[in-house]
Design an enzyme around this catalytic site. Sequence first.
Site, PDB file in Angstrom:
ATOM      1  N   HIS A  14      -6.038   3.166  -4.266  1.00  0.00           N
ATOM      2  CA  HIS A  14      -5.745   3.467  -2.680  1.00  0.00           C
ATOM      3  C   HIS A  14      -6.309   4.933  -1.658  1.00  0.00           C
ATOM      4  O   HIS A  14      -5.591   5.350  -1.338  1.00  0.00           O
ATOM      5  CB  HIS A  14      -4.701   3.244  -2.228  1.00  0.00           C
ATOM      6  CG  HIS A  14      -3.962   2.993  -1.077  1.00  0.00           C
ATOM      7  ND1 HIS A  14      -5.445   2.266   0.056  1.00  0.00           N
ATOM      8  CD2 HIS A  14      -3.268   2.855   0.285  1.00  0.00           C
ATOM      9  CE1 HIS A  14      -4.794   2.043   1.385  1.00  0.00           C
ATOM     10  NE2 HIS A  14      -4.289   3.064   1.156  1.00  0.00           N
ATOM     11  N   ASP A  17       0.585  -1.015   0.163  1.00  0.00           N
ATOM     12  CA  ASP A  17       0.041   0.214   0.047  1.00  0.00           C
ATOM     13  C   ASP A  17       0.679   0.898  -0.385  1.00  0.00           C
ATOM     14  O   ASP A  17       1.940   1.128   0.737  1.00  0.00           O
ATOM     15  CB  ASP A  17      -0.923  -0.099   1.705  1.00  0.00           C
ATOM     16  CG  ASP A  17      -2.095  -0.878   1.070  1.00  0.00           C
ATOM     17  OD1 ASP A  17      -1.682  -1.783   0.156  1.00  0.00           O
ATOM     18  OD2 ASP A  17      -2.681  -0.858   2.323  1.00  0.00           O
ATOM     19  N   HIS A  48      -4.744   9.221   0.955  1.00  0.00           N
ATOM     20  CA  HIS A  48      -4.830   8.800   1.294  1.00  0.00           C
ATOM     21  C   HIS A  48      -5.476   9.159   2.589  1.00  0.00           C
ATOM     22  O   HIS A  48      -5.094   9.277   4.094  1.00  0.00           O
ATOM     23  CB  HIS A  48      -3.342   8.194   2.494  1.00  0.00           C
ATOM     24  CG  HIS A  48      -3.388   6.735   3.204  1.00  0.00           C
ATOM     25  ND1 HIS A  48      -3.482   7.342   4.337  1.00  0.00           N
ATOM     26  CD2 HIS A  48      -2.876   5.987   2.338  1.00  0.00           C
ATOM     27  CE1 HIS A  48      -3.313   6.017   4.567  1.00  0.00           C
ATOM     28  NE2 HIS A  48      -2.646   4.386   3.517  1.00  0.00           N
ATOM     29  N   HIS A  81       4.175  -2.988   3.036  1.00  0.00           N
ATOM     30  CA  HIS A  81       4.089  -0.651   2.207  1.00  0.00           C
ATOM     31  C   HIS A  81       4.691  -0.726   1.646  1.00  0.00           C
ATOM     32  O   HIS A  81       5.858  -1.779   2.639  1.00  0.00           O
ATOM     33  CB  HIS A  81       3.486   0.301   3.868  1.00  0.00           C
ATOM     34  CG  HIS A  81       2.343  -0.126   4.684  1.00  0.00           C
ATOM     35  ND1 HIS A  81       1.957  -1.275   5.407  1.00  0.00           N
ATOM     36  CD2 HIS A  81       1.472   0.364   4.321  1.00  0.00           C
ATOM     37  CE1 HIS A  81       0.903  -0.644   6.013  1.00  0.00           C
ATOM     38  NE2 HIS A  81       0.419   0.231   5.226  1.00  0.00           N
TER      39      HIS A  81
END
Length: 272
Positions: free
Chosen positions: A143, A92, A147, A237
Amino acid sequence: MLTRRRALLAGVGALGAAGVAGLLMPGTGGEAGPPAAPAPGPPARRPLRPSAYRLQPLAGYGPPAAAARTPVRSEPLLRMSGVGRTMVLTFDDGPDPRYTPDILRTLREYDVRAMFFVCGEMAAANRDLLAEMAEDGHVVGNHTWSHPLLTQLGRARIRDEMVRTSEIIEETCGERPLWFRAPYGAWNRAAFQLGAELDMEPLAWTVDTLDWTEPGTRTIVDRVEDGAGPGVVLLAHDAGGDRSQTVWALRDYLPHLLDAGYHITVPRRYQV
Protein backbone atom coordinates in the site's frame (compact mmCIF):
# COMPACT_ATOMS: atom_id res chain seq x y z
CA MET A 1 -1.82 12.72 8.93
CA LEU A 2 -5.60 12.64 9.40
CA THR A 3 -6.01 16.31 8.41
CA ARG A 4 -3.86 15.85 5.34
CA ARG A 5 -5.76 12.76 4.25
CA ARG A 6 -9.18 14.35 4.58
CA ALA A 7 -8.02 17.38 2.57
CA LEU A 8 -6.75 15.08 -0.16
CA LEU A 9 -9.89 12.98 -0.12
CA ALA A 10 -12.08 15.96 -0.93
CA GLY A 11 -10.52 16.00 -4.38
CA VAL A 12 -9.82 12.32 -4.81
CA GLY A 13 -13.41 11.25 -4.20
CA ALA A 14 -14.44 12.96 -7.40
CA LEU A 15 -11.47 11.51 -9.25
CA GLY A 16 -12.28 7.97 -8.17
CA ALA A 17 -15.92 8.29 -9.19
CA ALA A 18 -15.32 9.89 -12.56
CA GLY A 19 -12.15 8.15 -13.68
CA VAL A 20 -13.74 4.74 -14.06
CA ALA A 21 -17.46 5.52 -14.12
CA GLY A 22 -19.72 2.73 -15.25
CA LEU A 23 -17.24 -0.10 -14.79
CA LEU A 24 -14.98 0.14 -11.72
CA MET A 25 -15.22 1.94 -8.41
CA PRO A 26 -12.00 3.04 -6.68
CA GLY A 27 -12.70 4.56 -3.27
CA THR A 28 -11.18 6.34 -0.24
CA GLY A 29 -8.73 5.94 2.62
CA GLY A 30 -7.82 8.83 7.08
CA GLU A 31 -4.66 10.74 15.18
CA ALA A 32 -5.95 8.26 17.16
CA GLY A 33 -7.51 8.35 20.61
CA PRO A 34 -8.42 5.65 23.06
CA PRO A 35 -10.70 2.93 21.74
CA ALA A 36 -14.36 3.84 22.04
CA ALA A 37 -17.16 1.46 22.97
CA PRO A 38 -19.44 0.54 20.07
CA ALA A 39 -22.79 2.19 19.78
CA PRO A 40 -25.59 -0.19 20.80
CA GLY A 41 -27.40 -1.69 17.85
CA PRO A 42 -30.97 -2.79 17.41
CA PRO A 43 -31.78 -6.27 18.70
CA ALA A 44 -33.13 -7.54 15.39
CA ARG A 45 -31.13 -7.92 12.19
CA ARG A 46 -32.24 -7.72 8.61
CA PRO A 47 -31.43 -10.89 6.65
CA LEU A 48 -28.43 -10.53 4.37
CA ARG A 49 -29.25 -10.14 0.73
CA PRO A 50 -27.14 -10.74 -2.39
CA SER A 51 -24.95 -7.85 -3.45
CA ALA A 52 -26.04 -5.69 -6.38
CA TYR A 53 -22.45 -5.52 -7.64
CA ARG A 54 -21.74 -7.61 -10.71
CA LEU A 55 -18.25 -6.57 -11.82
CA GLN A 56 -15.27 -8.19 -13.48
CA PRO A 57 -13.66 -11.17 -11.67
CA LEU A 58 -10.20 -10.93 -10.19
CA ALA A 59 -9.46 -14.56 -9.34
CA GLY A 60 -10.84 -18.07 -9.27
CA TYR A 61 -10.26 -21.52 -7.95
CA GLY A 62 -8.67 -23.40 -10.83
CA PRO A 63 -5.15 -24.81 -10.74
CA PRO A 64 -2.35 -22.21 -10.88
CA ALA A 65 -1.11 -21.44 -14.36
CA ALA A 66 2.51 -21.52 -15.39
CA ALA A 67 4.56 -18.49 -14.42
CA ALA A 68 3.92 -15.60 -16.79
CA ARG A 69 4.49 -11.89 -16.95
CA THR A 70 2.02 -9.93 -14.83
CA PRO A 71 -0.28 -8.01 -17.18
CA VAL A 72 -0.30 -4.22 -17.21
CA ARG A 73 -3.89 -3.33 -16.45
CA SER A 74 -5.74 -0.09 -17.09
CA GLU A 75 -8.19 -0.59 -14.22
CA PRO A 76 -7.86 -2.23 -10.80
CA LEU A 77 -9.48 -5.57 -10.09
CA LEU A 78 -12.57 -5.26 -7.93
CA ARG A 79 -14.15 -8.58 -7.14
CA MET A 80 -13.33 -12.28 -7.05
CA SER A 81 -14.98 -15.14 -8.81
CA GLY A 82 -15.50 -18.63 -7.47
CA VAL A 83 -18.03 -21.18 -6.44
CA GLY A 84 -20.60 -20.21 -3.82
CA ARG A 85 -20.86 -17.20 -1.54
CA THR A 86 -17.23 -16.09 -1.31
CA MET A 87 -16.09 -12.73 0.07
CA VAL A 88 -12.75 -11.06 0.76
CA LEU A 89 -12.03 -8.84 3.78
CA THR A 90 -9.26 -6.27 3.30
CA PHE A 91 -7.68 -3.86 5.80
CA ASP A 92 -5.56 -0.88 4.79
CA ASP A 93 -2.88 1.43 6.22
CA GLY A 94 -1.44 -0.72 9.06
CA PRO A 95 -0.14 -2.46 10.90
CA ASP A 96 -1.06 -0.40 13.97
CA PRO A 97 -0.32 -1.87 17.42
CA ARG A 98 -3.49 -0.26 18.82
CA TYR A 99 -5.93 -2.00 16.48
CA THR A 100 -4.28 -4.65 14.29
CA PRO A 101 -3.78 -7.16 17.15
CA ASP A 102 -7.51 -7.13 17.96
CA ILE A 103 -8.40 -7.65 14.31
CA LEU A 104 -5.92 -10.53 14.04
CA ARG A 105 -7.36 -12.13 17.20
CA THR A 106 -10.90 -11.97 15.86
CA LEU A 107 -9.88 -13.44 12.50
CA ARG A 108 -7.99 -16.20 14.32
CA GLU A 109 -10.98 -16.96 16.54
CA TYR A 110 -13.12 -17.66 13.48
CA ASP A 111 -10.33 -19.23 11.41
CA VAL A 112 -10.70 -16.60 8.68
CA ARG A 113 -8.02 -15.31 6.31
CA ALA A 114 -7.97 -11.70 5.15
CA MET A 115 -5.80 -9.31 3.15
CA PHE A 116 -3.75 -6.55 4.78
CA PHE A 117 -2.49 -3.77 2.52
CA VAL A 118 0.32 -2.34 4.61
CA CYS A 119 2.19 0.94 4.43
CA GLY A 120 5.96 0.44 4.52
CA GLU A 121 6.63 2.98 7.25
CA MET A 122 4.04 1.30 9.49
CA ALA A 123 5.35 -2.16 8.65
CA ALA A 124 8.95 -1.18 9.38
CA ALA A 125 7.90 0.05 12.83
CA ASN A 126 5.77 -3.04 13.57
CA ARG A 127 7.55 -5.99 12.02
CA ASP A 128 6.20 -8.34 14.70
CA LEU A 129 2.64 -7.65 13.54
CA LEU A 130 3.66 -8.01 9.90
CA ALA A 131 5.17 -11.41 10.70
CA GLU A 132 2.04 -12.38 12.63
CA MET A 133 -0.11 -11.62 9.61
CA ALA A 134 1.96 -13.96 7.46
CA GLU A 135 2.13 -16.68 10.12
CA ASP A 136 -1.66 -16.67 10.39
CA GLY A 137 -2.00 -17.18 6.65
CA HIS A 138 -3.21 -13.71 5.72
CA VAL A 139 -2.20 -12.09 2.43
CA VAL A 140 0.06 -9.07 2.87
CA GLY A 141 -0.23 -6.50 0.09
CA ASN A 142 1.68 -3.34 -0.84
CA HIS A 143 0.00 0.00 0.00
CA THR A 144 3.08 2.18 -0.68
CA TRP A 145 5.58 3.42 1.91
CA SER A 146 3.98 6.67 3.13
CA HIS A 147 0.44 6.63 1.68
CA PRO A 148 0.89 9.49 -0.84
CA LEU A 149 -1.47 10.53 -3.60
CA LEU A 150 0.19 8.75 -6.54
CA THR A 151 -1.43 10.92 -9.18
CA GLN A 152 0.67 13.83 -7.90
CA LEU A 153 4.00 11.97 -7.97
CA GLY A 154 6.54 11.28 -10.67
CA ARG A 155 7.36 7.79 -11.84
CA ALA A 156 10.63 7.50 -9.86
CA ARG A 157 8.92 8.45 -6.59
CA ILE A 158 6.07 6.00 -7.16
CA ARG A 159 8.55 3.21 -7.83
CA ASP A 160 10.49 4.06 -4.65
CA GLU A 161 7.27 3.95 -2.59
CA MET A 162 6.44 0.52 -4.00
CA VAL A 163 9.93 -1.01 -3.92
CA ARG A 164 10.74 -0.01 -0.33
CA THR A 165 7.46 -1.48 0.90
CA SER A 166 7.91 -4.72 -1.05
CA GLU A 167 11.41 -5.08 0.42
CA ILE A 168 10.12 -4.71 4.01
CA ILE A 169 7.42 -7.30 3.35
CA GLU A 170 9.87 -9.74 1.78
CA GLU A 171 12.44 -9.31 4.57
CA THR A 172 9.82 -9.92 7.25
CA CYS A 173 7.42 -12.40 5.66
CA GLY A 174 9.79 -14.32 3.39
CA GLU A 175 8.14 -13.44 0.09
CA ARG A 176 7.38 -10.37 -1.94
CA PRO A 177 3.78 -9.11 -2.16
CA LEU A 178 1.69 -10.14 -5.14
CA TRP A 179 -0.99 -7.49 -4.69
CA PHE A 180 -0.93 -3.68 -4.70
CA ARG A 181 -3.50 -1.07 -3.72
CA ALA A 182 -3.15 2.63 -4.51
CA PRO A 183 -3.75 5.01 -1.59
CA TYR A 184 -7.13 6.75 -1.79
CA GLY A 185 -8.01 4.48 -4.73
CA ALA A 186 -6.20 6.97 -7.00
CA TRP A 187 -4.54 5.04 -9.83
CA ASN A 188 -2.58 6.23 -12.84
CA ARG A 189 -0.72 4.65 -15.75
CA ALA A 190 2.61 4.66 -13.90
CA ALA A 191 1.11 2.84 -10.91
CA PHE A 192 -0.29 0.08 -13.12
CA GLN A 193 2.94 -0.26 -15.11
CA LEU A 194 5.26 -0.26 -12.09
CA GLY A 195 3.03 -2.62 -10.16
CA ALA A 196 3.17 -5.11 -13.04
CA GLU A 197 6.97 -4.74 -13.27
CA LEU A 198 7.13 -5.69 -9.59
CA ASP A 199 4.80 -8.66 -10.23
CA MET A 200 1.85 -7.18 -8.34
CA GLU A 201 -1.78 -7.16 -9.40
CA PRO A 202 -3.82 -4.01 -8.62
CA LEU A 203 -6.74 -4.67 -6.27
CA ALA A 204 -9.43 -2.15 -5.36
CA TRP A 205 -12.71 -3.06 -3.63
CA THR A 206 -16.41 -3.58 -4.18
CA VAL A 207 -17.84 -2.34 -0.87
CA ASP A 208 -16.35 0.55 1.14
CA THR A 209 -17.27 0.62 4.83
CA LEU A 210 -16.14 4.27 5.07
CA ASP A 211 -14.95 3.36 8.55
CA TRP A 212 -12.28 6.10 8.32
CA THR A 213 -15.10 8.64 8.81
CA GLU A 214 -15.90 7.03 12.19
CA PRO A 215 -19.62 6.73 11.41
CA GLY A 216 -20.38 4.44 14.38
CA THR A 217 -20.04 0.70 14.85
CA ARG A 218 -23.65 0.00 13.92
CA THR A 219 -23.34 1.92 10.65
CA ILE A 220 -20.21 -0.01 9.66
CA VAL A 221 -21.95 -3.32 10.41
CA ASP A 222 -24.98 -2.30 8.36
CA ARG A 223 -22.81 -1.31 5.39
CA VAL A 224 -21.05 -4.66 5.45
CA GLU A 225 -24.24 -6.68 5.73
CA ASP A 226 -26.10 -4.61 3.12
CA GLY A 227 -23.20 -4.99 0.67
CA ALA A 228 -22.50 -8.67 1.30
CA GLY A 229 -22.68 -10.86 -1.76
CA PRO A 230 -20.76 -13.40 -3.86
CA GLY A 231 -17.40 -12.05 -4.98
CA VAL A 232 -17.47 -8.89 -2.86
CA VAL A 233 -14.15 -7.35 -1.78
CA LEU A 234 -14.69 -5.34 1.41
CA LEU A 235 -12.58 -2.30 2.36
CA ALA A 236 -11.87 -1.46 6.02
CA HIS A 237 -8.90 0.04 7.88
CA ASP A 238 -6.71 -1.07 10.77
CA ALA A 239 -4.72 2.20 10.96
CA GLY A 240 -4.79 5.84 9.89
CA GLY A 241 -6.93 7.10 12.77
CA ASP A 242 -9.13 5.79 15.58
CA ARG A 243 -10.12 2.35 14.34
CA SER A 244 -11.88 1.10 17.49
CA GLN A 245 -15.22 1.13 15.62
CA THR A 246 -13.70 -1.11 12.95
CA VAL A 247 -12.49 -3.54 15.63
CA TRP A 248 -15.92 -3.76 17.26
CA ALA A 249 -17.75 -3.96 13.94
CA LEU A 250 -15.64 -6.93 12.79
CA ARG A 251 -16.54 -8.80 15.99
CA ASP A 252 -20.19 -8.20 15.16
CA TYR A 253 -20.49 -8.85 11.43
CA LEU A 254 -17.94 -11.63 10.93
CA PRO A 255 -19.82 -14.41 12.78
CA HIS A 256 -23.06 -13.26 11.15
CA LEU A 257 -21.55 -13.51 7.65
CA LEU A 258 -20.28 -17.00 8.43
CA ASP A 259 -23.65 -18.08 9.84
CA ALA A 260 -25.28 -16.76 6.66
CA GLY A 261 -23.17 -19.13 4.59
CA TYR A 262 -20.45 -16.83 3.34
CA HIS A 263 -16.97 -18.25 2.79
CA ILE A 264 -14.46 -15.55 3.76
CA THR A 265 -11.28 -16.22 1.83
CA VAL A 266 -8.39 -14.60 -0.04
CA PRO A 267 -7.84 -14.50 -3.81
CA ARG A 268 -5.37 -16.78 -5.53
CA ARG A 269 -3.06 -15.28 -8.14
CA TYR A 270 -2.99 -16.55 -11.68
CA GLN A 271 -3.40 -15.06 -15.12
CA VAL A 272 -6.99 -14.00 -15.88
